[in-house]
Design a protein around this motif. Sequence first.
Motif, PDB file in Angstrom:
ATOM      1  N   ALA A  79       9.948 -14.538  14.886  1.00  0.00           N
ATOM      2  CA  ALA A  79      10.532 -13.424  13.919  1.00  0.00           C
ATOM      3  C   ALA A  79      10.402 -13.665  12.628  1.00  0.00           C
ATOM      4  O   ALA A  79      10.869 -14.692  12.158  1.00  0.00           O
ATOM      5  CB  ALA A  79      12.006 -13.122  14.474  1.00  0.00           C
ATOM      6  N   TYR A  80       9.317 -12.916  12.048  1.00  0.00           N
ATOM      7  CA  TYR A  80       9.458 -13.082  10.500  1.00  0.00           C
ATOM      8  C   TYR A  80      10.499 -11.965   9.925  1.00  0.00           C
ATOM      9  O   TYR A  80      10.306 -10.862  10.213  1.00  0.00           O
ATOM     10  CB  TYR A  80       8.069 -12.805  10.055  1.00  0.00           C
ATOM     11  N   GLU A  81      10.941 -12.400   8.939  1.00  0.00           N
ATOM     12  CA  GLU A  81      11.896 -11.441   7.943  1.00  0.00           C
ATOM     13  C   GLU A  81      11.490 -11.794   6.526  1.00  0.00           C
ATOM     14  O   GLU A  81      11.722 -13.061   6.010  1.00  0.00           O
ATOM     15  CB  GLU A  81      13.425 -11.783   8.423  1.00  0.00           C
ATOM     16  N   LEU A  82      11.197 -10.747   5.968  1.00  0.00           N
ATOM     17  CA  LEU A  82      10.887 -10.656   4.605  1.00  0.00           C
ATOM     18  C   LEU A  82      11.996 -10.047   3.838  1.00  0.00           C
ATOM     19  O   LEU A  82      12.306  -8.807   4.119  1.00  0.00           O
ATOM     20  CB  LEU A  82       9.693 -10.128   4.023  1.00  0.00           C
ATOM     21  N   THR A  83      12.908 -10.744   2.833  1.00  0.00           N
ATOM     22  CA  THR A  83      13.876  -9.939   2.228  1.00  0.00           C
ATOM     23  C   THR A  83      13.483  -9.998   0.818  1.00  0.00           C
ATOM     24  O   THR A  83      13.353 -10.786   0.053  1.00  0.00           O
ATOM     25  CB  THR A  83      15.112 -10.974   2.274  1.00  0.00           C
ATOM     26  N   VAL A  84      13.465  -8.700   0.205  1.00  0.00           N
ATOM     27  CA  VAL A  84      13.118  -8.336  -1.051  1.00  0.00           C
ATOM     28  C   VAL A  84      14.415  -8.243  -1.915  1.00  0.00           C
ATOM     29  O   VAL A  84      15.163  -7.302  -1.463  1.00  0.00           O
ATOM     30  CB  VAL A  84      12.144  -7.308  -1.243  1.00  0.00           C
ATOM     31  N   GLY A  85      14.751  -8.861  -2.824  1.00  0.00           N
ATOM     32  CA  GLY A  85      16.212  -8.600  -3.680  1.00  0.00           C
ATOM     33  C   GLY A  85      15.913  -7.514  -4.821  1.00  0.00           C
ATOM     34  O   GLY A  85      15.051  -6.894  -4.940  1.00  0.00           O
ATOM     35  N   ASP A  86      17.002  -7.150  -5.628  1.00  0.00           N
ATOM     36  CA  ASP A  86      16.881  -6.256  -6.656  1.00  0.00           C
ATOM     37  C   ASP A  86      16.069  -6.737  -7.876  1.00  0.00           C
ATOM     38  O   ASP A  86      15.397  -5.801  -8.258  1.00  0.00           O
ATOM     39  CB  ASP A  86      18.352  -6.333  -7.406  1.00  0.00           C
ATOM     40  N   ASP A  87      15.579  -8.064  -7.925  1.00  0.00           N
ATOM     41  CA  ASP A  87      14.492  -8.452  -8.797  1.00  0.00           C
ATOM     42  C   ASP A  87      13.477  -8.364  -8.568  1.00  0.00           C
ATOM     43  O   ASP A  87      12.325  -8.756  -9.013  1.00  0.00           O
ATOM     44  CB  ASP A  87      14.746  -9.872  -9.233  1.00  0.00           C
ATOM     45  N   GLY A  88      12.877  -7.808  -7.162  1.00  0.00           N
ATOM     46  CA  GLY A  88      11.724  -7.697  -6.650  1.00  0.00           C
ATOM     47  C   GLY A  88      11.237  -8.879  -6.131  1.00  0.00           C
ATOM     48  O   GLY A  88       9.953  -9.072  -5.557  1.00  0.00           O
ATOM     49  N   ASP A 135       1.068  -0.977   0.078  1.00  0.00           N
ATOM     50  CA  ASP A 135      -0.290   0.055   0.130  1.00  0.00           C
ATOM     51  C   ASP A 135       0.656   1.433   0.060  1.00  0.00           C
ATOM     52  O   ASP A 135       0.934   2.085   0.925  1.00  0.00           O
ATOM     53  CB  ASP A 135      -0.663  -0.084   1.182  1.00  0.00           C
ATOM     54  N   GLY A 136       1.543   1.342  -1.210  1.00  0.00           N
ATOM     55  CA  GLY A 136       2.507   2.641  -1.515  1.00  0.00           C
ATOM     56  C   GLY A 136       2.135   3.545  -2.402  1.00  0.00           C
ATOM     57  O   GLY A 136       0.958   3.231  -3.075  1.00  0.00           O
ATOM     58  N   PRO A 137       2.959   4.378  -2.719  1.00  0.00           N
ATOM     59  CA  PRO A 137       2.669   5.324  -3.916  1.00  0.00           C
ATOM     60  C   PRO A 137       2.461   4.443  -4.926  1.00  0.00           C
ATOM     61  O   PRO A 137       3.132   3.422  -5.437  1.00  0.00           O
ATOM     62  CB  PRO A 137       4.165   6.013  -3.956  1.00  0.00           C
ATOM     63  N   GLU A 138       1.558   5.205  -6.110  1.00  0.00           N
ATOM     64  CA  GLU A 138       1.314   4.550  -7.142  1.00  0.00           C
ATOM     65  C   GLU A 138       2.554   4.288  -8.093  1.00  0.00           C
ATOM     66  O   GLU A 138       3.312   5.051  -8.102  1.00  0.00           O
ATOM     67  CB  GLU A 138       0.159   5.535  -7.986  1.00  0.00           C
ATOM     68  N   GLY A 139       2.235   2.987  -8.536  1.00  0.00           N
ATOM     69  CA  GLY A 139       3.433   2.883  -9.727  1.00  0.00           C
ATOM     70  C   GLY A 139       4.598   2.198  -9.178  1.00  0.00           C
ATOM     71  O   GLY A 139       5.610   1.957  -9.726  1.00  0.00           O
ATOM     72  N   THR A 140       4.668   1.912  -7.743  1.00  0.00           N
ATOM     73  CA  THR A 140       5.770   1.096  -7.174  1.00  0.00           C
ATOM     74  C   THR A 140       5.474   0.027  -6.431  1.00  0.00           C
ATOM     75  O   THR A 140       4.120  -0.289  -6.360  1.00  0.00           O
ATOM     76  CB  THR A 140       6.106   2.400  -5.896  1.00  0.00           C
ATOM     77  N   CYS A 141       6.139  -0.508  -5.922  1.00  0.00           N
ATOM     78  CA  CYS A 141       5.920  -1.941  -5.250  1.00  0.00           C
ATOM     79  C   CYS A 141       6.888  -2.035  -3.937  1.00  0.00           C
ATOM     80  O   CYS A 141       7.816  -1.113  -3.819  1.00  0.00           O
ATOM     81  CB  CYS A 141       6.111  -3.157  -6.145  1.00  0.00           C
ATOM     82  N   VAL A 142       6.995  -2.927  -3.291  1.00  0.00           N
ATOM     83  CA  VAL A 142       7.808  -3.231  -2.189  1.00  0.00           C
ATOM     84  C   VAL A 142       9.218  -3.006  -2.804  1.00  0.00           C
ATOM     85  O   VAL A 142       9.743  -3.654  -3.642  1.00  0.00           O
ATOM     86  CB  VAL A 142       7.748  -4.462  -1.620  1.00  0.00           C
ATOM     87  N   SER A 143      10.098  -2.100  -1.893  1.00  0.00           N
ATOM     88  CA  SER A 143      11.395  -1.685  -2.412  1.00  0.00           C
ATOM     89  C   SER A 143      12.396  -2.983  -1.878  1.00  0.00           C
ATOM     90  O   SER A 143      12.059  -3.779  -0.746  1.00  0.00           O
ATOM     91  CB  SER A 143      11.955  -0.550  -1.708  1.00  0.00           C
ATOM     92  N   LYS A 144      13.438  -3.260  -2.570  1.00  0.00           N
ATOM     93  CA  LYS A 144      14.411  -3.915  -2.107  1.00  0.00           C
ATOM     94  C   LYS A 144      14.773  -3.648  -0.337  1.00  0.00           C
ATOM     95  O   LYS A 144      14.781  -2.358  -0.261  1.00  0.00           O
ATOM     96  CB  LYS A 144      15.716  -3.739  -2.956  1.00  0.00           C
ATOM     97  N   GLY A 145      15.051  -4.748   0.082  1.00  0.00           N
ATOM     98  CA  GLY A 145      15.538  -4.524   1.480  1.00  0.00           C
ATOM     99  C   GLY A 145      14.835  -5.484   2.330  1.00  0.00           C
ATOM    100  O   GLY A 145      14.403  -6.562   1.769  1.00  0.00           O
ATOM    101  N   VAL A 146      15.042  -5.517   3.677  1.00  0.00           N
ATOM    102  CA  VAL A 146      14.712  -6.351   4.698  1.00  0.00           C
ATOM    103  C   VAL A 146      13.587  -5.737   5.691  1.00  0.00           C
ATOM    104  O   VAL A 146      13.838  -4.600   5.990  1.00  0.00           O
ATOM    105  CB  VAL A 146      15.819  -6.945   5.632  1.00  0.00           C
ATOM    106  N   TYR A 147      12.464  -6.572   5.713  1.00  0.00           N
ATOM    107  CA  TYR A 147      11.323  -6.231   6.512  1.00  0.00           C
ATOM    108  C   TYR A 147      11.349  -7.152   7.749  1.00  0.00           C
ATOM    109  O   TYR A 147      11.222  -8.385   7.553  1.00  0.00           O
ATOM    110  CB  TYR A 147      10.184  -5.843   5.439  1.00  0.00           C
ATOM    111  N   GLN A 148      10.845  -6.794   8.906  1.00  0.00           N
ATOM    112  CA  GLN A 148      10.542  -7.504  10.194  1.00  0.00           C
ATOM    113  C   GLN A 148       9.630  -7.390  10.929  1.00  0.00           C
ATOM    114  O   GLN A 148       9.207  -6.148  10.874  1.00  0.00           O
ATOM    115  CB  GLN A 148      11.958  -7.418  11.031  1.00  0.00           C
ATOM    116  N   THR A 149       8.910  -8.397  11.519  1.00  0.00           N
ATOM    117  CA  THR A 149       7.795  -8.366  12.354  1.00  0.00           C
ATOM    118  C   THR A 149       7.976  -9.634  13.336  1.00  0.00           C
ATOM    119  O   THR A 149       8.485 -10.507  12.937  1.00  0.00           O
ATOM    120  CB  THR A 149       6.471  -8.152  11.691  1.00  0.00           C
ATOM    121  N   THR A 150       7.213  -9.413  14.316  1.00  0.00           N
ATOM    122  CA  THR A 150       7.020 -10.567  15.373  1.00  0.00           C
ATOM    123  C   THR A 150       5.745 -10.847  15.595  1.00  0.00           C
ATOM    124  O   THR A 150       4.812 -10.055  15.763  1.00  0.00           O
ATOM    125  CB  THR A 150       7.937 -10.163  16.585  1.00  0.00           C
ATOM    126  N   ALA A 151       5.642 -11.914  16.179  1.00  0.00           N
ATOM    127  CA  ALA A 151       4.458 -12.312  16.825  1.00  0.00           C
ATOM    128  C   ALA A 151       4.630 -13.471  17.911  1.00  0.00           C
ATOM    129  O   ALA A 151       5.821 -13.901  18.136  1.00  0.00           O
ATOM    130  CB  ALA A 151       3.394 -13.043  15.866  1.00  0.00           C
TER     131      ALA A 151
END
Length: 112
Positions: free
Chosen positions: A91-100, A58-74
């Motif tokens: 501990a959940y970790e989502l890693t998004v590479g250069d290729d998306g 849910d970000g700016p129009e025409g974009t998607c999840v950026s390369k990087g590491v995202y974390q959350t816990t439950a």
Amino acid sequence: MNPEHVFISAADVPSEPVNDCWRFPDGENIGIAVENLGFSVTLNPDDTYTIDHHLYYDGPEGTCVSKGVYQTTAQVKLAETMESGPVLSLAYELTVGDDGIGSVTVEATPVK
């Protein structure tokens, strides 16, 4: 958290990617409500339990999840009743590479 207690108010929740991105429709006013209710699952000794998570951008129009590491816990309680028993922190970790393309790892740690 029981996924049946997550409510999304939108005209249409995507059933397929939009421009290769799982995102909410541009310009939609999206509301998300979560009832943080406990729930139980009964497992026999050799049973397993799995849960699906749905991730929408849910970000700016025409974009998607950026390369990087995202974390959350439950936290999950392993017990016969909701009152007692060991607790695990997930501990959940989502890693998004250069290729998306993303990958998710989950690490469980006992809570003392």
